[in-house]
Scaffold this active site. Sequence first.
Site, PDB file in Angstrom:
ATOM      1  N   GLU A 271     -11.787  -3.109  -2.981  1.00 38.71           N
ATOM      2  CA  GLU A 271     -10.722  -2.145  -3.118  1.00 38.71           C
ATOM      3  C   GLU A 271     -10.551  -2.529  -4.816  1.00 38.71           C
ATOM      4  O   GLU A 271      -9.786  -3.338  -5.227  1.00 38.71           O
ATOM      5  CB  GLU A 271      -9.343  -2.368  -2.620  1.00 38.71           C
ATOM      6  CG  GLU A 271      -9.574  -2.677  -1.016  1.00 38.71           C
ATOM      7  CD  GLU A 271      -8.356  -3.179  -0.362  1.00 38.71           C
ATOM      8  OE1 GLU A 271      -7.118  -2.850  -1.077  1.00 38.71           O
ATOM      9  OE2 GLU A 271      -8.553  -4.113   0.619  1.00 38.71           O
TER      10      GLU A 271
ATOM     11  N   HIS B 114       0.676  -1.319   0.146  1.00 34.43           N
ATOM     12  CA  HIS B 114      -0.124  -0.009  -0.051  1.00 34.43           C
ATOM     13  C   HIS B 114       0.682   1.155   0.004  1.00 34.43           C
ATOM     14  O   HIS B 114       0.361   2.324   0.731  1.00 34.43           O
ATOM     15  CB  HIS B 114      -1.002   0.098   1.224  1.00 34.43           C
ATOM     16  CG  HIS B 114      -2.169  -1.031   0.880  1.00 34.43           C
ATOM     17  ND1 HIS B 114      -2.627  -1.329   0.024  1.00 34.43           N
ATOM     18  CD2 HIS B 114      -2.931  -1.530   1.917  1.00 34.43           C
ATOM     19  CE1 HIS B 114      -3.645  -2.020  -0.193  1.00 34.43           C
ATOM     20  NE2 HIS B 114      -3.790  -2.166   1.291  1.00 34.43           N
TER      21      HIS B 114
ATOM     22  N   HIS C 296     -10.083   2.641   0.334  1.00 31.25           N
ATOM     23  CA  HIS C 296      -9.981   1.424   1.311  1.00 31.25           C
ATOM     24  C   HIS C 296     -10.789   1.616   2.352  1.00 31.25           C
ATOM     25  O   HIS C 296     -10.685   1.645   3.654  1.00 31.25           O
ATOM     26  CB  HIS C 296      -8.597   1.304   1.973  1.00 31.25           C
ATOM     27  CG  HIS C 296      -8.057  -0.011   2.302  1.00 31.25           C
ATOM     28  ND1 HIS C 296      -8.460  -0.646   3.597  1.00 31.25           N
ATOM     29  CD2 HIS C 296      -7.177  -0.874   1.852  1.00 31.25           C
ATOM     30  CE1 HIS C 296      -7.917  -1.684   3.538  1.00 31.25           C
ATOM     31  NE2 HIS C 296      -6.986  -1.814   2.686  1.00 31.25           N
TER      32      HIS C 296
END
Length: 358
Positions: A297, A100, A170
Amino acid sequence: MQREFGRIGECAVHAMTLAGEGLKAEVLTYGGTLRTLEIETVQGPIGVVLGLPDLDAYRRDNDYLGVLVGRFANRIGGAGFELDGRRYALSANEGRNHLHGGQLGFNRRIWSVAACEPQRLLLHYVSPDGEEGYPGQVNVEADFLLGPQRLQLVLRARTDAPTPLNLTHHPYFNLAGDPSVPAAAQVLHVPADRYLPIDDQLIPVGEIATVAGTPFDFRLPATLDRRRVADHPQLRIGGGFDHCLVLADDRRCSAELYSPHSGVAMRMSSSAPGVQLYEGYGLDRSHPELGRGVCLEPQGFPDAPNRPHFPSTILRPGEVYEQRIVYQFALPGPGADWPAVQAALNAAESKTFVMSPG
């Protein structure tokens, strides 16, 4: 409306409130975080995303609650990649891998407010060359827009040098609005005919496998609990659902979610080729008071910079990255059957088509 949410050194973090017909959102300039999202019902407002009480809690959070993720959503194996004949080393923040966007990804940055209106918020962030190991300076916009029972998020970016870019959002969804109601009791539909199997470090092995006969087949709506097979090797590796589902070419949407308890339904649409399905089991340890939420996502494939046969996630100078994510809500009511859920979503969608300004 905006209020100061806290400070990091001399920098203020603001909470920006957006209000539309039947929907209200609060977005933080820290990480572009969707802190709250409430839908109006006859029983009163229902909060459908999980959030934290204050800035300190968000700064301590490692579960990416509601944030904008970048430069690269999901994982890059070995925290590195080769691009145009040069090897780049990224920050390793999950064992030997990169997750991420790294130690200080876009979720840890304070975004600037480029425009703020009652139903629209435009955030901007400049990611400098070399940040977390990535090449090139990237200018990113996150454009939030509320319509009747609809939240649209458009992510745009430009770069001055070739770089991997894979942005996503997210939020953790529990449409019941009640942490005592298991998130896995929500009914999920994902029009994905394939998925990406992972290794013991949650990195794709490179295979693009059929969902047929596996727990990852949500082409017919089902709860996560119903699809779960405890001894399935892929679920044992991940500790549950934490996999990229590959969307069918003829899909009408990216995912649909429904709470039989609250009667709230959601349809998510995006141009991204995959949806990472994560059931939020990490929250059991870090935020037990929240319960779990389901993450959906929309994104490019994880580890794509190291997998030439995956769709490219490389952005080059002169190109414009754009991903449009639409969350459409509807109120079919508690205990509705799936045709009624679909009918309610179709009716809501037909009335609320909006285009993002600019």
